[in-house]
Write an enzyme that holds these catalytic residues in place. Sequence first.
Site, PDB file in Angstrom:
ATOM      1  N   LYS A 224       0.820  -1.219   0.000  1.00  0.00           N
ATOM      2  CA  LYS A 224       0.000   0.000   0.000  1.00  0.00           C
ATOM      3  C   LYS A 224       0.852   1.267   0.000  1.00  0.00           C
ATOM      4  O   LYS A 224       2.009   1.262   0.403  1.00  0.00           O
ATOM      5  CB  LYS A 224      -0.990  -0.032   1.174  1.00  0.00           C
ATOM      6  CG  LYS A 224      -2.136  -0.998   0.869  1.00  0.00           C
ATOM      7  CD  LYS A 224      -3.279  -0.919   1.829  1.00  0.00           C
ATOM      8  CE  LYS A 224      -4.391  -1.858   1.347  1.00  0.00           C
ATOM      9  NZ  LYS A 224      -5.434  -2.072   2.357  1.00  0.00           N
ATOM     10  N   ARG A 259      -3.335 -10.107   4.968  1.00  0.00           N
ATOM     11  CA  ARG A 259      -3.759 -10.199   3.550  1.00  0.00           C
ATOM     12  C   ARG A 259      -2.597  -9.660   2.712  1.00  0.00           C
ATOM     13  O   ARG A 259      -2.277  -8.479   2.804  1.00  0.00           O
ATOM     14  CB  ARG A 259      -5.034  -9.370   3.367  1.00  0.00           C
ATOM     15  CG  ARG A 259      -5.589  -9.367   1.958  1.00  0.00           C
ATOM     16  CD  ARG A 259      -6.814  -8.457   1.885  1.00  0.00           C
ATOM     17  NE  ARG A 259      -7.420  -8.480   0.563  1.00  0.00           N
ATOM     18  CZ  ARG A 259      -7.003  -7.738  -0.462  1.00  0.00           C
ATOM     19  NH1 ARG A 259      -5.995  -6.913  -0.318  1.00  0.00           N
ATOM     20  NH2 ARG A 259      -7.604  -7.822  -1.626  1.00  0.00           N
TER      21      ARG A 259
END
Length: 281
Positions: A224, A259
Amino acid sequence: MAKPDVFVCGRFTLALDRPLIMGVVNITPDSFSDGGDFLDAGRAIAHAQRLVEEGADILDLGGESSRPGSAPVALDEERRRVLPVLEQAAQLGVPVSVDTTKPELMRDAIACGAAMINDITALRTPGAIDAIVDSGAGVCLMHMQGEPGTMQHSPVYHDVVAEVSDFLHERARCLLDEGVSASRIVLDPGFGFGKNHQHNLDLLHALPRIGSERFAVLVGLSRKSQLGRITGRSDAKSRLGSSIAAALAAINNGASIVRVHDVAETRDAILVWQVLQIDKT
Ligand code: HH2
């Protein structure tokens, strides 16, 4: 703080005595880190198989990107992307999650073998709770402020930890009231979904409070942009090192499931980190 012992999803009961790895399969043209790589069903299935061989405990299939600024995908298109891959992935021996906000696809996915539904809107679409309640599927309830199109413009909280935690517990309460057991529910603060860097840090430090003793916590920080902001790396695929560091920090702070896009490397890092941790007490 004590954590739940198991996560129950469909016919699977996963022990939480070690961190679990959820491997991401994005069947999209526009995902922020691998858009287009696995849009073709054959490539997506091969990728799913590879992630299982590398040690994924759960697969997460997504047919709609939720990156900041992303556009919604029509139900038929999302179905067309996800279901053929799901049919094959459900044979791979690990629970398969479908990352969707659409109740119609939730129902189709569960009928097609999905053991879990991962909803970035925490089942707020009308009909979403009904779609999963009697299915036995596990559920990930994620917090997001705003919508993907605009969520990163200027997120504001009075107390980010209290607001995220209260929201997730209220959503979980709705499921408990419908008879869903706590062992089927995992909570996710939604890193980068309507949060600035400080919000993300505050939430990472507060994971035990977010899960409380009742619910397992899932964390998605892999590749991210907040990691890229720390390292100065703008290419999402060059964020492997920072993603591994983030996964370990999340686990250290109480996450039960991470995740991730890079399963093999994350698995190795977790195993070595667990063996080499020196007891400083
Ligand atoms: N992050 C993404 C998508 N789904 N689900 C949960 N529960 N938690 C997350 O942090 C999360 C999520 C974004 O990552 P990715 O799927 O790789 O990208 P895109 O949304 O662009 O497809």
